[in-house]
Each structure stands twice: as C-alpha cells, then as structure tokens.
Design an enzyme around this catalytic site. Structure first.
Site, PDB file in Angstrom:
ATOM      1  N   GLU A 151       0.842  -1.213   0.000  1.00  0.00           N
ATOM      2  CA  GLU A 151       0.000   0.000   0.000  1.00  0.00           C
ATOM      3  C   GLU A 151       0.873   1.256   0.000  1.00  0.00           C
ATOM      4  O   GLU A 151       0.527   2.259  -0.596  1.00  0.00           O
ATOM      5  CB  GLU A 151      -0.923   0.017   1.223  1.00  0.00           C
ATOM      6  CG  GLU A 151      -1.977  -1.077   1.218  1.00  0.00           C
ATOM      7  CD  GLU A 151      -2.972  -0.961   0.068  1.00  0.00           C
ATOM      8  OE1 GLU A 151      -2.546  -0.869  -1.088  1.00  0.00           O
ATOM      9  OE2 GLU A 151      -4.183  -0.993   0.334  1.00  0.00           O
ATOM     10  N   THR A 203      -4.975   6.888  -5.675  1.00  0.00           N
ATOM     11  CA  THR A 203      -5.177   7.038  -4.232  1.00  0.00           C
ATOM     12  C   THR A 203      -4.306   8.169  -3.684  1.00  0.00           C
ATOM     13  O   THR A 203      -4.748   8.950  -2.839  1.00  0.00           O
ATOM     14  CB  THR A 203      -4.860   5.700  -3.509  1.00  0.00           C
ATOM     15  OG1 THR A 203      -5.747   4.715  -4.037  1.00  0.00           O
ATOM     16  CG2 THR A 203      -5.064   5.797  -2.018  1.00  0.00           C
TER      17      THR A 203
HETATM   18  N1  HSE Z   1      -8.542   4.506   3.244  1.00  0.00           N
HETATM   19  C1  HSE Z   1      -7.886   4.631   1.980  1.00  0.00           C
HETATM   20  C2  HSE Z   1      -8.267   5.971   1.366  1.00  0.00           C
HETATM   21  C3  HSE Z   1      -8.316   3.523   1.093  1.00  0.00           C
HETATM   22  O1  HSE Z   1      -9.450   6.290   1.354  1.00  0.00           O
HETATM   23  O2  HSE Z   1      -7.381   6.701   0.923  1.00  0.00           O
HETATM   24  C4  HSE Z   1      -7.727   3.562  -0.274  1.00  0.00           C
HETATM   25  O3  HSE Z   1      -8.250   2.486  -1.011  1.00  0.00           O
END
Ligand code: HSE
Length: 328
Positions: A151, A203
């Site tokens: 991530e 993201t």
């Molecule tokens: N919690 C993270 C965000 C998840 O919303 O940035 C990304 O998939």
C-alpha cells in the site's frame, strides 16, 4: 524479528493436506475490498466476492522475487516497484537462511486504480500464498504488516482498510496500525452494488486533496456514525446501518472527482439501498442493500446515470466475502 522458516516441519506438497498446494505451487484468489465503508476513513473495510485476482506462487532457485504478469495491465515487475513484490520483500526480510526465491504469477481482474482494493489484493494475495508455501509460518497480523508495504508503494502511506479485510474476510475494523489492532466484525447479510466509472483516480491524489484539520462538530458527527455503523453491524440493525452511512469529512472533498456521484447516491437510496458512498478513494461507488432485488435495482439506476453521461462503466452485484484470500 527474523524467523528460520526452513527449520520448521513442512507438509508434503503432494500430500493434499493443505488446500492450494500442488507440486510446490500455491494458487489463491484475492478478493476486491471496499475501504472506509463511508464514515470509517482508514479504519473500516470489507471484502466482496466479486471481482478477485488470481495468483500463484512457487519457490525458484533464483534468489529474490520474480514477478510474471499474466494480464493486460503491464504493471512493474521490479519487486520494489510492484505492490506484491514490496509485500514479499518485507516478508523475506524476516526470513533467514533461505537461498530460494519466490516466483509469483499475477492475473489481475481487479483493475488498478478502480477504488476496490486492487493493490491490496495483489499484496495480500502474494503474502498469504507465500506463507502457505512456508508452512504457515507467519500470523495473519504479520501478513497484514507485510502487505501494508504494498500500500505504501501504491499510495505513499501504509493503511490496512483494504489489506485486513482482504486477508481476514468479512468486515474489519482497524483500530490502529501502529501497533496493529485488527477487529473482525460480524455483519448481517448485505448485498453490495458497485459501479466503476472508467476513469482513474490515484489514491495518492485522492489523499493529497484532503483537509488536514477538521472541525470538532464534524469530528463528533463522524465518530457518532462510525460507532453507529459498528453497533448496527453487530446488532444486525439495518436501519442503524443505513443512518450511519454518512461521511461529513472525506466525501464532500473527494466526490467532486467522481462524475454523477450525488445523483447515483440519491437514486440508489430512492431504489431502496441502505446507503453507500465512495469505495476507498474512488472512483468506484458502492451501495449496500438488504436483498438482491434491491441491489439489482440500484445497479439499474447506476447504469442509467452513466449512460446519460456517456461514461463507460462496469457494475458488480455481489455480497460480502467471508473468507478473505482463498486457496484454490
Ligand atoms: N482509506 C484509503 C483511502 C483507502 O481512502 O485513501 C484507499 O483504497
């Protein structure tokens, strides 16, 4: 902590004792996940049965990690730049006296950048599969820790709200990531409708536009909703779940990036959905429903909105995946 995995007892690859092990190869399906669950930014997420990625792993004489892509996405194969590679590298750091490397084959069905945990599926699937190859040396918590390195490659920060549900299945609460504190939650049957408009939202971009400070009144509303959602899930109280699917912090900022968002939300609720919002960092939108008929009606409404906008899109009507990464 570094572990001598080659000193432990291996099960025979051909004994058929452990699912997924055939001639030294482990195959898995790694499910898509919906992070945030509207109000629980970075702390809530759930896995779904469709879509999922297919992966397989085996030992190879070549040290390190070899990545072979078997899909159309042309993702990096340099381990440090690949989310699954980064997760496996973190795992290898805690193993010693192992000369063999891993050969990982990935066939992605979850489109990267779709907002349904594509990177998490790759990194979680890789470490769960590798762990089986190692005779289940590591705990699920260790695997979440390794997979979060993927991530970091994908979004610049470690977060576990896709990884944890991908590994544990079901709905998970990530109370903390440092130290890791994962709480699997029970939930009543829920149908999930997802629409993925064919635009890409990174993201890292969706995180960089967020406000770093929030008003106390908004924070109070948000933690009321998170507590309400968790209580609603545990009590199988659909009305409470529906009322709690509200996000006053993140959605107002991010929804601007998603064409048709407000209309889809409104029409889905009119069609009977309990509620929903942005899936992870978007652009996918998800809605929860009590029954499949409603979930399909919601899908129809989503199609309608994007057809009017002439925006190419994919939909899924699915339900919550209870197993997480599955050996096949
Ligand atoms: N919690 C993270 C965000 C998840 O919303 O940035 C990304 O998939």
């Amino acid at each position: 902590m570094r572990l001598h995995f080659n000193t432990i007892q291996f099960f025979s690859p051909l004994s058929g004792e452990a699912g997924g092990v055939m001639a030294g190869e482990v195959k898995v399906h790694a499910p898509a996940t919906v992070a945030n669950m509207v109000c629980g930014f970075d702390v809530l997420g759930f896995a779904v049965n469709d879509p999922y990625d297919e992966m397989s792993i085996c030992f190879t004489d070549k040290p390190g990690i070899t990545i072979i892509n078997e899909d159309e996405y042309n993702l990096p194969t340099i381990p440090e730049l690949n989310v699954a590679g980064a997760a496996l590298l973190a795992m290898q750091e805690e193993m010693i006296e192992e000369k063999r490397g891993f050969e990982l084959r990935i066939c992605k069905h979850i489109k990267p950048g779709s907002g349904v945990g594509s990177s998490a599926a790759s990194s979680a699937g890789a470490v769960v599969a590798a762990n089986r190859l190692l005779g289940d040396l590591f705990t699920n918590e260790d695997l979440v820790r390794f997979a979060m390195n993927g991530e970091k490659v994908a979004s610049g920060v470690k977060h576990a709200d896709n990884i944890a549900p991908c590994i544990y299945g079901g709905v998970t609460l990530i109370r903390s990531i440092f130290p890791l504190d994962i709480v699997p939650l029970t939930a009543p049957p829920l149908f999930v409708t997802i629409v993925h408009p064919q635009i890409e939202v990174r993201t890292s971009d969706a995180r960089s536009i967020l406000k770093q400070q929030v008003l106390l009144k908004d924070a109070i509303r948000q933690w009321g909703n998170i507590a309400g959602l968790v209580a609603g899930l545990l009590k199988s109280d659909y009305a409470l779940i529906g009322r709690s699917l509200e996000d006053v912090l993140i959605e107002p900022v991010r929804s601007i990036l998603i064409p048709g968002f407000d209309q889809i939300k409104q029409l889905s609720k009119e069609a009977g959905a309990l509620g929903g919002g942005i899936s992870g960092s978007g652009p996918s939108i998800f809605m929860l429903s009590k029954d499949e008929v409603t979930a399909r009606e919601v899908e129809k409404q989503m199609h309608g909105v994007y057809e009017k906008l002439s925006l190419d899109h994919h939909t899924y009507v699915t339900n919550i995946n209870q197993t997480g990464v599955r050996f096949v």
